[in-house]
Write a protein that holds these residues in place. Structure first.
Motif, short mmCIF file in Angstrom:
data_model
loop_
_atom_site.label_atom_id
_atom_site.label_comp_id
_atom_site.label_asym_id
_atom_site.label_seq_id
_atom_site.Cartn_x
_atom_site.Cartn_y
_atom_site.Cartn_z
N PHE A 132 45.68 30.53 30.17
CA PHE A 132 44.27 30.34 29.86
C PHE A 132 43.53 31.68 29.75
O PHE A 132 42.36 31.71 29.39
CB PHE A 132 43.57 29.48 30.92
CG PHE A 132 44.15 28.09 31.07
CD1 PHE A 132 44.52 27.35 29.96
CD2 PHE A 132 44.32 27.52 32.32
CE1 PHE A 132 45.04 26.07 30.08
CE2 PHE A 132 44.85 26.24 32.45
CZ PHE A 132 45.21 25.51 31.33
N GLY A 133 44.20 32.76 30.12
CA GLY A 133 43.54 34.07 30.07
C GLY A 133 42.45 34.23 31.12
O GLY A 133 41.59 35.10 31.01
N THR A 134 42.48 33.39 32.15
CA THR A 134 41.44 33.40 33.17
C THR A 134 41.57 34.62 34.08
O THR A 134 42.66 34.96 34.52
CB THR A 134 41.55 32.12 34.05
OG1 THR A 134 41.72 31.00 33.19
CG2 THR A 134 40.34 31.93 34.93
N THR A 135 40.45 35.26 34.32
CA THR A 135 40.40 36.37 35.28
C THR A 135 40.36 35.76 36.69
O THR A 135 39.62 34.81 36.92
CB THR A 135 39.14 37.22 35.03
OG1 THR A 135 39.17 37.67 33.67
CG2 THR A 135 39.06 38.41 35.97
N ILE A 136 41.16 36.33 37.60
CA ILE A 136 41.28 35.72 38.93
C ILE A 136 40.85 36.70 40.03
O ILE A 136 41.30 37.84 40.05
CB ILE A 136 42.76 35.34 39.21
CG1 ILE A 136 43.38 34.56 38.04
CG2 ILE A 136 42.90 34.65 40.57
CD1 ILE A 136 43.45 33.10 38.15
N VAL A 137 39.99 36.23 40.91
CA VAL A 137 39.69 36.98 42.13
C VAL A 137 40.22 36.14 43.28
O VAL A 137 39.85 34.97 43.43
CB VAL A 137 38.18 37.23 42.31
CG1 VAL A 137 37.91 38.06 43.57
CG2 VAL A 137 37.61 37.94 41.08
N LEU A 138 41.10 36.73 44.08
CA LEU A 138 41.89 35.96 45.02
C LEU A 138 41.82 36.55 46.42
O LEU A 138 42.09 37.73 46.61
CB LEU A 138 43.34 36.03 44.50
CG LEU A 138 44.49 35.65 45.39
CD1 LEU A 138 44.68 34.15 45.37
CD2 LEU A 138 45.77 36.33 44.90
N ILE A 139 41.42 35.72 47.38
CA ILE A 139 41.52 36.16 48.77
C ILE A 139 42.84 35.65 49.31
O ILE A 139 43.15 34.47 49.17
CB ILE A 139 40.38 35.57 49.63
CG1 ILE A 139 39.03 36.10 49.14
CG2 ILE A 139 40.59 35.89 51.11
CD1 ILE A 139 37.84 35.52 49.88
N GLU A 140 43.63 36.52 49.89
CA GLU A 140 44.92 36.07 50.40
C GLU A 140 45.35 36.89 51.60
O GLU A 140 45.11 38.08 51.68
CB GLU A 140 45.97 36.15 49.27
CG GLU A 140 47.33 35.62 49.60
CD GLU A 140 47.30 34.27 50.31
OE1 GLU A 140 46.60 33.37 49.84
OE2 GLU A 140 47.94 34.14 51.37
N HIS A 141 46.00 36.20 52.54
CA HIS A 141 46.46 36.85 53.76
C HIS A 141 47.88 37.35 53.66
O HIS A 141 48.24 38.37 54.24
CB HIS A 141 46.36 35.89 54.95
CG HIS A 141 45.08 36.04 55.69
ND1 HIS A 141 44.71 37.22 56.30
CD2 HIS A 141 44.07 35.19 55.90
CE1 HIS A 141 43.53 37.07 56.84
NE2 HIS A 141 43.11 35.86 56.61
N ASP A 142 48.69 36.61 52.94
CA ASP A 142 50.11 36.94 52.87
C ASP A 142 50.31 38.18 52.00
O ASP A 142 50.13 38.15 50.78
CB ASP A 142 50.86 35.73 52.29
CG ASP A 142 52.37 35.92 52.33
OD1 ASP A 142 52.84 37.05 52.04
OD2 ASP A 142 53.07 34.95 52.62
N SER A 182 31.18 47.91 46.81
CA SER A 182 31.24 48.00 45.34
C SER A 182 32.68 47.89 44.88
O SER A 182 33.58 48.49 45.48
CB SER A 182 30.69 49.35 44.85
OG SER A 182 29.35 49.54 45.26
N PHE A 183 32.90 47.10 43.84
CA PHE A 183 34.20 47.09 43.16
C PHE A 183 34.02 46.37 41.84
O PHE A 183 33.00 45.70 41.63
CB PHE A 183 35.29 46.42 44.02
CG PHE A 183 35.08 44.96 44.28
CD1 PHE A 183 35.64 43.99 43.45
CD2 PHE A 183 34.32 44.53 45.37
CE1 PHE A 183 35.45 42.63 43.70
CE2 PHE A 183 34.13 43.17 45.62
CZ PHE A 183 34.69 42.23 44.78
N ASP A 184 34.96 46.55 40.94
CA ASP A 184 34.84 45.82 39.68
C ASP A 184 36.09 44.97 39.43
O ASP A 184 37.12 45.15 40.06
CB ASP A 184 34.54 46.76 38.51
CG ASP A 184 35.66 47.75 38.25
OD1 ASP A 184 36.80 47.50 38.68
OD2 ASP A 184 35.40 48.80 37.62
N VAL A 185 35.92 44.04 38.52
CA VAL A 185 37.01 43.15 38.14
C VAL A 185 37.10 43.19 36.63
O VAL A 185 36.08 43.06 35.95
CB VAL A 185 36.74 41.69 38.61
CG1 VAL A 185 37.89 40.79 38.21
CG2 VAL A 185 36.49 41.64 40.11
#
Ligand SMILES: Nc1ncnc2c1ncn2[C@@H]1O[C@H](COP(=O)(O)OP(=O)(O)O)[C@@H](O)[C@H]1O
Ligand SMILES: [Mg+2]
Length: 280
Positions: free
Chosen positions: A227-237, A45-48
């Protein structure tokens, strides 16, 4: 981690570029996903929140890509549900999710290598074009020329994206001939062509050198800001994650082991253990 109150959360998340982080747009609730005997995700569970850059981190095989695949309807979790702007769904296909304004890029590029940069980004526009052409046909069934005007409008939007991503010099170049870092940028352009409200990015900086990572980080922040875009990002660094994300979810073996600001998760002992374990 203990749940924060609204006030604590607002105080913890800085305002950016005049826009404030807003209400919850995406709420992931108790998602469990199995592949046969393998539990890829356990009760996540988590929210954005609106206008947030939300990172998902964790060692290889932690379930990060699977999580994005659940959000955008590629995988159907066995348990749990996802609420997007107040609409709750358990089983929705990718097309329906896209129509609700969620776009994504893939860990392994899904571009048409033989097609030009321009045409690849146009493919991201197809969903929008189809619906607007349909609306046109109903409004003006015998209209002549309106289809062309529509087409022109879509092309202009795509040109705007090309300018924004600073890839004008390669607009006619087949994507397969571009260096990897630029291909990733085209992939971002293709997702942006959908004018998404929420953009899911699966390792947009994997395989990049430091300079390419800096460029990509800047573009992600610009998209978020302009653009005001909400971002969900997978990242390793971890450096990148610390730099550009507002809040971070940490997965390990399909379980959530941390959730909070970059500062909070970095000092979370369980997170440190998972990362050290992965390195040894
Ligand atoms: N389509 C699939 N079929 C079977 N197992 C899968 C599939 N996709 C992912 N998995 C398994 O789920 C787990 C999580 O994978 P993944 O979400 O790709 O992790 P990450 O993106 O964090 O590296 C892994 O054990 C992986 O092998
Ligand atoms: Mg992955």
């Amino acid at each position: 981690m203990n749940a924060m109150t609204e006030q604590e959360l607002s105080a913890a998340i800085p305002a950016k570029g005049g826009r404030r982080i807003g209400e919850v747009v995406l709420d992931v609730q108790n998602i469990t996903l199995r592949f046969g005997g393998v539990k890829a995700l356990t009760d996540i569970s988590f929210d954005v929140r609106e206008h947030e850059v939300r990172a998902i981190i964790g060692p290889n095989g932690a379930g990060k890509s699977s999580m994005l695949n659940c959000i955008n309807g590629v995988y159907q979790p066995q348990e749990g549900k996802i609420t997007f702007r107040g609409r709750t769904f358990r089983h929705m296909n990718s097309r329906q999710v896209a129509e609700m304004g969620v776009a994504r890029t893939f860990q392994n590029l899904a571009l048409f290598k033989g097609m030009s940069v321009l045409d690849n980004i146009m493919t991201g526009r197809n969903l929008k074009m189809r619906s607007s052409l349909l609306a046109q046909a109903f409004r003006n069934p015998f209209g002549i020329g309106s289809g062309e005007r529509e087409e022109l409008r879509h092309r202009e939007f795509v040109e705007h994206i090309i300018d924004f991503l600073e890839i004008q010099a390669w607009r006619k170049t087949p994507v397969g001939r571009l260096p990897y870092g630029l291909q990733k940028r085209v992939d971002l352009g293709r997702a942006l062509a959908m004018e998404p409200q929420v953009l899911l990015l699966d390792e947009p900086m994997a395989g990049m050198n430091v300079e390419e990572k800096q460029d990509m980080s800047r573009f992600i922040l610009d998209v978020n800001d302009e653009f005001g875009t909400t971002i969900v990002l997978i990242e390793h660094d971890m450096g990148v994650v610390m730099d550009i994300s507002d809040r971070v979810v940490v997965l390990d073996y399909g379980k959530k082991i941390g959730d909070g600001t970059p500062h909070e998760v970095r000092s979370n002992p369980e997170v440190i253990r998972a990362y050290l374990g992965a390195e040894h």
